[in-house]
Motif scaffolding. Structure first.
Motif, mmCIF file in Angstrom:
data_model
loop_
_atom_site.group_PDB
_atom_site.id
_atom_site.type_symbol
_atom_site.label_atom_id
_atom_site.label_comp_id
_atom_site.label_asym_id
_atom_site.label_seq_id
_atom_site.Cartn_x
_atom_site.Cartn_y
_atom_site.Cartn_z
ATOM 1 N N GLU A 72 -10.949 -32.523 10.264
ATOM 2 C CA GLU A 72 -10.304 -33.582 10.000
ATOM 3 C C GLU A 72 -9.650 -34.196 10.974
ATOM 4 O O GLU A 72 -9.857 -35.298 11.591
ATOM 5 C CB GLU A 72 -9.057 -33.319 8.355
ATOM 6 C CG GLU A 72 -8.157 -34.853 8.271
ATOM 7 C CD GLU A 72 -6.960 -34.961 7.764
ATOM 8 O OE1 GLU A 72 -6.217 -35.447 7.195
ATOM 9 O OE2 GLU A 72 -6.939 -33.814 7.432
ATOM 10 N N TYR A 73 -9.864 -33.504 11.890
ATOM 11 C CA TYR A 73 -8.979 -33.702 13.376
ATOM 12 C C TYR A 73 -10.438 -34.715 14.310
ATOM 13 O O TYR A 73 -10.288 -35.343 15.117
ATOM 14 C CB TYR A 73 -8.856 -32.400 14.219
ATOM 15 C CG TYR A 73 -8.382 -33.062 15.746
ATOM 16 C CD1 TYR A 73 -7.930 -33.365 16.669
ATOM 17 C CD2 TYR A 73 -9.795 -32.287 16.640
ATOM 18 C CE1 TYR A 73 -7.957 -33.695 17.500
ATOM 19 C CE2 TYR A 73 -9.612 -32.524 17.938
ATOM 20 C CZ TYR A 73 -8.527 -33.038 18.797
ATOM 21 O OH TYR A 73 -8.106 -33.633 19.599
ATOM 22 N N CYS B 51 -12.928 -35.692 12.904
ATOM 23 C CA CYS B 51 -12.663 -37.387 11.739
ATOM 24 C C CYS B 51 -12.016 -38.935 13.079
ATOM 25 O O CYS B 51 -12.445 -39.565 12.991
ATOM 26 C CB CYS B 51 -13.115 -37.377 10.691
ATOM 27 S SG CYS B 51 -13.866 -36.170 9.848
ATOM 28 N N LEU B 52 -10.456 -38.071 12.509
ATOM 29 C CA LEU B 52 -10.068 -38.556 13.360
ATOM 30 C C LEU B 52 -9.751 -39.457 15.028
ATOM 31 O O LEU B 52 -8.760 -39.844 15.140
ATOM 32 C CB LEU B 52 -8.702 -38.576 12.454
ATOM 33 C CG LEU B 52 -8.562 -38.764 10.885
ATOM 34 C CD1 LEU B 52 -7.475 -38.032 10.124
ATOM 35 C CD2 LEU B 52 -8.721 -39.703 11.052
ATOM 36 N N ARG C 5 -17.375 -41.198 9.085
ATOM 37 C CA ARG C 5 -15.854 -40.492 9.290
ATOM 38 C C ARG C 5 -14.711 -40.281 8.420
ATOM 39 O O ARG C 5 -13.966 -39.667 8.569
ATOM 40 C CB ARG C 5 -15.652 -40.881 10.733
ATOM 41 C CG ARG C 5 -16.110 -40.864 12.168
ATOM 42 C CD ARG C 5 -15.879 -41.633 13.146
ATOM 43 N NE ARG C 5 -14.496 -41.103 13.407
ATOM 44 C CZ ARG C 5 -13.936 -41.704 14.293
ATOM 45 N NH1 ARG C 5 -14.858 -42.606 15.412
ATOM 46 N NH2 ARG C 5 -13.060 -41.468 15.015
ATOM 47 N N THR D 206 -13.106 -37.399 6.490
ATOM 48 C CA THR D 206 -11.512 -37.856 6.254
ATOM 49 C C THR D 206 -11.274 -37.615 5.056
ATOM 50 O O THR D 206 -10.417 -36.957 4.269
ATOM 51 C CB THR D 206 -11.127 -39.088 7.137
ATOM 52 O OG1 THR D 206 -11.554 -39.062 8.439
ATOM 53 C CG2 THR D 206 -10.111 -38.822 7.145
#
Length: 97
Positions: free
Chosen positions: A88-89, A91-92, A49, A53
């Motif tokens: 990115e979404y 991962c976050l 993750r 990112t």
């Protein structure tokens, strides 16, 4: 009848062809399930993750720079940017228990 015909009629192959066709094979291990089990372990997932990112942020800045320079067209830059925002979404996002 010919004696050699009768002998060859009862000939068994020693190349294990019959055993391969008429016996059950051993169950195969599912390597994909083993890989997913290792990747989904908490320390490995955390590292993936963070790496995802970081790489998506660096890639996003690179795409913006390429669009300003004119190396990447506007449409392809927006598509790549949308893909990187999606990564990115993923991962976050927070974990739901």
């Amino acid at each position: 009848m010919n004696a050699s015909y009768e002998k060859n009629g009862y000939f068994d192959s020693n190349t294990r062809i019959f055993e391969g066709c008429f016996t059950e094979s051993a169950p195969r291990e599912n390597h994909l399930q083993k890989l997913l089990a290792r990747v989904s372990a908490l320390p490995v997932a955390r590292v993936l993750r963070v790496a995802g990112t970081t790489l998506s942020l660096v890639g996003f800045v690179g795409v913006i720079g390429a669009m300003e320079r004119g190396t990447v067209s506007l449409l392809s830059g927006l598509c790549i940017g949308a893909l990187l925002i999606g990564v990115e979404y993923l991962c976050l996002r927070s974990r739901r228990a």
